[in-house]
Write a protein that holds these residues in place. Structure first.
Motif, PDB file in Angstrom:
ATOM      1  N   ASN A  10      11.417  11.839  -7.988  1.00  0.00           N
ATOM      2  CA  ASN A  10      11.935  10.594  -7.552  1.00  0.00           C
ATOM      3  C   ASN A  10      10.480   9.480  -7.316  1.00  0.00           C
ATOM      4  OD1 ASN A  10      10.197  11.410  -5.377  1.00  0.00           O
ATOM      5  ND2 ASN A  10      11.894  12.211  -4.098  1.00  0.00           N
ATOM      6  N   THR A  11      10.767   8.466  -6.810  1.00  0.00           N
ATOM      7  CA  THR A  11       9.567   7.522  -6.881  1.00  0.00           C
ATOM      8  C   THR A  11       8.525   8.109  -6.223  1.00  0.00           C
ATOM      9  OG1 THR A  11      11.049   5.583  -6.656  1.00  0.00           O
ATOM     10  CG2 THR A  11       8.871   5.226  -6.153  1.00  0.00           C
ATOM     11  N   TYR A  12       8.554   8.864  -5.034  1.00  0.00           N
ATOM     12  CA  TYR A  12       7.585   9.488  -4.202  1.00  0.00           C
ATOM     13  C   TYR A  12       6.734  10.318  -5.146  1.00  0.00           C
ATOM     14  CZ  TYR A  12       4.896  12.145  -1.254  1.00  0.00           C
ATOM     15  OH  TYR A  12       3.896  12.887  -0.691  1.00  0.00           O
ATOM     16  N   THR A  13       7.325  11.420  -5.737  1.00  0.00           N
ATOM     17  CA  THR A  13       6.687  12.245  -6.799  1.00  0.00           C
ATOM     18  C   THR A  13       5.981  11.862  -7.887  1.00  0.00           C
ATOM     19  OG1 THR A  13       8.729  13.022  -7.672  1.00  0.00           O
ATOM     20  CG2 THR A  13       7.946  14.382  -5.741  1.00  0.00           C
ATOM     21  N   ILE A  14       6.543  10.846  -8.271  1.00  0.00           N
ATOM     22  CA  ILE A  14       6.171  10.320  -9.764  1.00  0.00           C
ATOM     23  C   ILE A  14       4.865   9.401  -9.380  1.00  0.00           C
ATOM     24  CG2 ILE A  14       6.440   8.618 -11.495  1.00  0.00           C
ATOM     25  CD1 ILE A  14       9.569   9.591 -11.291  1.00  0.00           C
ATOM     26  N   VAL A  15       4.702   8.690  -8.323  1.00  0.00           N
ATOM     27  CA  VAL A  15       3.872   7.708  -7.800  1.00  0.00           C
ATOM     28  C   VAL A  15       2.353   8.785  -7.364  1.00  0.00           C
ATOM     29  CG1 VAL A  15       2.894   6.155  -6.211  1.00  0.00           C
ATOM     30  CG2 VAL A  15       5.244   5.661  -7.530  1.00  0.00           C
ATOM     31  N   SER A  16       2.931   9.847  -6.725  1.00  0.00           N
ATOM     32  CA  SER A  16       1.903  10.741  -6.110  1.00  0.00           C
ATOM     33  C   SER A  16       1.168  11.335  -7.310  1.00  0.00           C
ATOM     34  CB  SER A  16       2.617  11.934  -5.411  1.00  0.00           C
ATOM     35  OG  SER A  16       2.186  12.155  -4.440  1.00  0.00           O
ATOM     36  N   ILE A  17       1.837  11.771  -8.275  1.00  0.00           N
ATOM     37  CA  ILE A  17       1.091  12.548  -9.315  1.00  0.00           C
ATOM     38  C   ILE A  17       0.339  11.405 -10.353  1.00  0.00           C
ATOM     39  CG2 ILE A  17       3.066  12.380 -11.100  1.00  0.00           C
ATOM     40  CD1 ILE A  17       1.092  15.731 -10.562  1.00  0.00           C
ATOM     41  N   LEU A  18       0.933  10.432 -10.448  1.00  0.00           N
ATOM     42  CA  LEU A  18       0.241   9.138 -11.033  1.00  0.00           C
ATOM     43  C   LEU A  18      -1.133   8.875 -10.411  1.00  0.00           C
ATOM     44  CD1 LEU A  18       2.980   6.979 -12.491  1.00  0.00           C
ATOM     45  CD2 LEU A  18       1.360   8.516 -13.963  1.00  0.00           C
ATOM     46  N   ILE A  19      -1.027   8.809  -8.993  1.00  0.00           N
ATOM     47  CA  ILE A  19      -2.325   8.265  -8.298  1.00  0.00           C
ATOM     48  C   ILE A  19      -3.383   9.630  -8.239  1.00  0.00           C
ATOM     49  CG2 ILE A  19      -3.303   8.217  -6.021  1.00  0.00           C
ATOM     50  CD1 ILE A  19      -0.639   6.360  -5.356  1.00  0.00           C
ATOM     51  N   ILE A  20      -2.884  10.970  -8.200  1.00  0.00           N
ATOM     52  CA  ILE A  20      -3.775  11.856  -8.426  1.00  0.00           C
ATOM     53  C   ILE A  20      -4.309  12.163  -9.897  1.00  0.00           C
ATOM     54  CG2 ILE A  20      -3.690  14.604  -8.317  1.00  0.00           C
ATOM     55  CD1 ILE A  20      -1.582  14.130  -5.962  1.00  0.00           C
ATOM     56  N   LEU A  21      -3.488  11.918 -10.785  1.00  0.00           N
ATOM     57  CA  LEU A  21      -4.342  12.122 -12.027  1.00  0.00           C
ATOM     58  C   LEU A  21      -5.042  10.833 -12.265  1.00  0.00           C
ATOM     59  CD1 LEU A  21      -0.859  12.948 -14.325  1.00  0.00           C
ATOM     60  CD2 LEU A  21      -3.233  14.267 -13.834  1.00  0.00           C
ATOM     61  N   PHE A  22      -4.711   9.612 -11.733  1.00  0.00           N
ATOM     62  CA  PHE A  22      -5.770   8.551 -11.934  1.00  0.00           C
ATOM     63  C   PHE A  22      -7.091   9.170 -11.189  1.00  0.00           C
ATOM     64  CE2 PHE A  22      -7.717   5.011  -9.332  1.00  0.00           C
ATOM     65  CZ  PHE A  22      -8.243   4.068 -10.784  1.00  0.00           C
ATOM     66  N   MET A  23      -7.021   9.511 -10.030  1.00  0.00           N
ATOM     67  CA  MET A  23      -8.126   9.812  -9.184  1.00  0.00           C
ATOM     68  C   MET A  23      -8.807  10.800 -10.076  1.00  0.00           C
ATOM     69  SD  MET A  23      -7.363   9.694  -5.117  1.00  0.00           S
ATOM     70  CE  MET A  23      -6.307  11.022  -5.076  1.00  0.00           C
ATOM     71  N   TRP A  24      -8.395  11.809 -10.686  1.00  0.00           N
ATOM     72  CA  TRP A  24      -9.022  12.773 -11.471  1.00  0.00           C
ATOM     73  C   TRP A  24      -9.720  12.258 -12.698  1.00  0.00           C
ATOM     74  CZ3 TRP A  24      -8.696  18.503 -12.445  1.00  0.00           C
ATOM     75  CH2 TRP A  24      -8.366  19.201 -11.349  1.00  0.00           C
ATOM     76  N   ILE A  25      -8.896  11.449 -13.242  1.00  0.00           N
ATOM     77  CA  ILE A  25      -9.455  10.811 -14.404  1.00  0.00           C
ATOM     78  C   ILE A  25     -10.784   9.685 -14.015  1.00  0.00           C
ATOM     79  CG2 ILE A  25      -9.193   8.822 -16.241  1.00  0.00           C
ATOM     80  CD1 ILE A  25      -6.277  10.008 -16.351  1.00  0.00           C
ATOM     81  N   GLN A  26     -10.810   9.040 -12.929  1.00  0.00           N
ATOM     82  CA  GLN A  26     -11.695   8.306 -12.438  1.00  0.00           C
ATOM     83  C   GLN A  26     -12.936   9.119 -12.154  1.00  0.00           C
ATOM     84  OE1 GLN A  26     -11.193   7.231  -8.233  1.00  0.00           O
ATOM     85  NE2 GLN A  26     -12.226   5.211  -8.406  1.00  0.00           N
ATOM     86  N   GLY A  47       0.171   8.228   4.241  1.00  0.00           N
ATOM     87  CA  GLY A  47       1.105   7.493   5.013  1.00  0.00           C
ATOM     88  C   GLY A  47       2.746   7.639   4.392  1.00  0.00           C
ATOM     89  N   TRP A  48       2.556   7.354   2.999  1.00  0.00           N
ATOM     90  CA  TRP A  48       4.146   7.761   2.406  1.00  0.00           C
ATOM     91  C   TRP A  48       4.431   9.182   2.878  1.00  0.00           C
ATOM     92  CZ3 TRP A  48       4.860   6.276  -3.337  1.00  0.00           C
ATOM     93  CH2 TRP A  48       6.300   6.036  -3.276  1.00  0.00           C
ATOM     94  N   THR A  49       3.618  10.223   2.931  1.00  0.00           N
ATOM     95  CA  THR A  49       4.121  11.348   2.949  1.00  0.00           C
ATOM     96  C   THR A  49       4.663  11.434   4.479  1.00  0.00           C
ATOM     97  OG1 THR A  49       2.648  12.291   1.430  1.00  0.00           O
ATOM     98  CG2 THR A  49       3.236  13.751   3.257  1.00  0.00           C
ATOM     99  N   ILE A  50       3.821  11.074   5.349  1.00  0.00           N
ATOM    100  CA  ILE A  50       4.061  11.136   6.950  1.00  0.00           C
ATOM    101  C   ILE A  50       5.724  10.423   7.139  1.00  0.00           C
ATOM    102  CG2 ILE A  50       3.762  10.169   9.220  1.00  0.00           C
ATOM    103  CD1 ILE A  50       0.685  10.695   8.423  1.00  0.00           C
ATOM    104  N   TYR A  51       5.651   9.187   6.416  1.00  0.00           N
ATOM    105  CA  TYR A  51       6.967   8.598   6.498  1.00  0.00           C
ATOM    106  C   TYR A  51       8.131   9.344   5.895  1.00  0.00           C
ATOM    107  CZ  TYR A  51      10.720   5.179   5.498  1.00  0.00           C
ATOM    108  OH  TYR A  51      11.872   4.464   5.273  1.00  0.00           O
TER     109      TYR A  51
END
Length: 128
Positions: free
Chosen positions: A53-69, A111-115
Motif C-alpha cells: 500500500n502507499t504507506y509500505t511503499i513510501v516507507s521502504i523508499l524513504i528507508i532506501l533513500f536514507m541508506w543510499i544518502q 507520525g504516519w505510523t502512529i496515525y
C-alpha cells in the motif's frame, strides 16, 4: 540518539575533539547501527511483502533513500574527518544539514505510523 543528539553536536567540536571522538565514540555507536539499521530495512521489507500500500511503499523508499544518502553522501565526509584530511566547518555543517533531512523523514514516518496505528486499532478513538 544519533540523529537528534550526536550529529547536530558535531558542529560544536574543535578539530582535536572531533578527531578524538571519531576514534573512540564512533566505534561504540557503530555497534548499535550495525544491529538496528538492517533491522529497520528488514522490517520494512517484510511489511512491503505482507501488504503493498502507499504507506509500505513510501516507507521502504524513504528507508532506501536514507541508506543510499548515508553510504554515498555522508560516509565519505566522515571518512575525510577520520583520516584527518578535513574537519572544516563546511563539512560539519554539511553533515548536520544532511542529518536534518533524515530527522524530517524519520519524523514523517513516525507520525504516519502512529496515525495508521491509531486508525487501525480504534483504541484511542472510542467515544464513551
Amino acid at each position: 540518539m544519533l540523529q537528534l543528539i550526536v550529529y547536530p553536536s558535531l558542529t560544536y567540536y574543535s578539530r582535536e575533539e572531533l578527531l578524538k571522538w571519531y576514534h573512540s565514540g564512533r566505534d561504540r555507536i557503530f555497534i548499535f547501527a550495525v544491529i538496528l539499521a538492517p533491522g529497520h530495512l528488514i522490517t520494512s521489507t517484510l511489511q512491503l511483502i505482507d501488504r503493498q500500500n502507499t504507506y509500505t511503499i513510501v516507507s521502504i523508499l524513504i528507508i532506501l533513500f536514507m541508506w543510499i544518502q548515508h553510504i554515498i553522501v555522508i560516509e565519505p565526509k566522515h571518512g575525510k574527518i577520520i583520516a584527518g584530511l578535513d574537519s572544516s566547518e563546511s563539512i560539519k555543517k554539511f553533515i548536520s544539514k544532511q542529518n536534518l533531512i533524515r530527522i524530517i523523514l524519520l519524523s514523517f514516518l513516525l507520525g504516519w505510523t502512529i496515525y495508521n496505528t491509531v486508525k487501525s486499532t480504534n483504541m484511542w478513538l472510542v467515544n464513551k
